[in-house]
Design a protein around this motif. Structure first.
Motif, mmCIF file in Angstrom:
data_model
loop_
_atom_site.group_PDB
_atom_site.id
_atom_site.type_symbol
_atom_site.label_atom_id
_atom_site.label_comp_id
_atom_site.label_asym_id
_atom_site.label_seq_id
_atom_site.Cartn_x
_atom_site.Cartn_y
_atom_site.Cartn_z
ATOM 1 N N ASP A 114 -75.080 30.080 42.841
ATOM 2 C CA ASP A 114 -76.536 29.955 42.687
ATOM 3 C C ASP A 114 -76.918 28.518 42.354
ATOM 4 O OD1 ASP A 114 -76.872 32.651 43.167
ATOM 5 O OD2 ASP A 114 -76.953 33.202 41.035
ATOM 6 N N LEU A 125 -83.420 29.230 37.450
ATOM 7 C CA LEU A 125 -82.445 30.287 37.178
ATOM 8 C C LEU A 125 -82.587 30.871 35.769
ATOM 9 C CD1 LEU A 125 -79.273 28.698 38.840
ATOM 10 C CD2 LEU A 125 -80.896 30.332 39.821
ATOM 11 N N GLU A 127 -70.515 33.803 41.034
ATOM 12 C CA GLU A 127 -71.851 34.016 41.618
ATOM 13 C C GLU A 127 -72.856 33.045 41.019
ATOM 14 O OE1 GLU A 127 -75.131 37.614 42.241
ATOM 15 O OE2 GLU A 127 -73.140 38.051 41.429
ATOM 16 N N ARG A 128 -72.791 32.815 39.719
ATOM 17 C CA ARG A 128 -73.719 31.880 39.067
ATOM 18 C C ARG A 128 -73.490 30.466 39.566
ATOM 19 N NH1 ARG A 128 -78.426 32.105 37.378
ATOM 20 N NH2 ARG A 128 -78.111 33.619 35.705
ATOM 21 N N HIS A 143 -71.811 24.476 34.046
ATOM 22 C CA HIS A 143 -71.456 25.048 35.345
ATOM 23 C C HIS A 143 -71.176 23.952 36.369
ATOM 24 C CE1 HIS A 143 -71.809 29.291 34.625
ATOM 25 N NE2 HIS A 143 -73.048 29.196 34.169
#
Length: 223
Positions: free
Chosen positions: A168, A186, A164-165, A196
């Protein structure tokens, strides 16, 4: 007893932004029995317009076409029948055989998902190209051996889904934000954003921000 009528030649449209490459392909294919080059295009937009007029059986499509529409987008529109078929006829579009120098996982995946019938590398021998064109015209899949190996490897070891991150961050990336802006949006550190991003690139099979956004768009990962 009369002999059977010869089959009509395979009608080919060449799409490559290098005129010298198109000239070489035209010379090679025009001298081959059962094939006829009916048009040349230097861009995706030109390929769509020409396909609607000359009605090719197979389009040889490069992926990197300089500015404007890329080969994947043109492949999708041609394969859907929206641009390459006669207006209002509902006829299917031409077969698209990708002919490119690039064999990254991301390029292969995007082209196949866009509807390409085959994916061939420009380093292949002419005989391989001729066979691939005939296969494509008949609706059979045509893949270069290295490409087939990559496809099988992807099927055997599919990449893990994005967290999910990561989704985003990818969404912020698609908005054109830099690492600092993404971190602020964020409420995370820039170092975390970089970590990420590295994972996102690996999962999508790309190595650039633009590549990540392009593949995410193809796979409908962006809201």
């Amino acid at each position: 007893m009369s002999s059977p009528e010869p089959s009509p030649p395979i009608r080919l449209l060449l799409c490559d932004d290098h005129a010298v490459v198109r000239a070489g392909l035209r010379a090679l294919l025009s001298s081959t029995d059962g094939m006829e080059v009916v048009g040349e295009a230097g861009s995706g937009e030109e390929a769509l317009a020409l396909a609607a007029r000359v009605r090719p059986d197979v389009v040889l499509m490069d992926l990197q076409l300089g500015g404007g529409m890329d080969g994947v987008t043109a492949t999708r529109q041609l394969s859907s029948g929206g641009e390459g078929s006669a207006e209002g006829s509902g006829a299917p579009g031409p077969r698209v055989l990708v002919l490119t120098m690039f064999d990254t996982d991301a390029d292969i995946t995007r082209a196949i998902e866009a509807g390409a019938t085959g994916y061939l590398l420009k380093a292949e021998r002419p005989e391989e190209l001729f066979a691939a064109i005939r296969d494509a015209a008949s609706g059979r899949t045509a893949l270069s051996a290295p490409v087939a190996d990559r496809v099988l490897a992807q099927m055997r070891s599919p990449r893990p889904a994005l967290s999910e991150r990561e989704r985003d961050i990818l969404q912020q990336l698609a908005l054109g934000l830099g690492n600092r802006e993404i971190a602020r949006a964020l409420f995370i550190s820039e170092a975390t954003v970089k970590t990420h991003l590295g994972r996102i690139y690996a999962k999508l099979g790309v190595d650039t921000r633009a590549g990540a956004v392009a593949v995410a768009g193809e796979r409908r990962l962006l809201s």
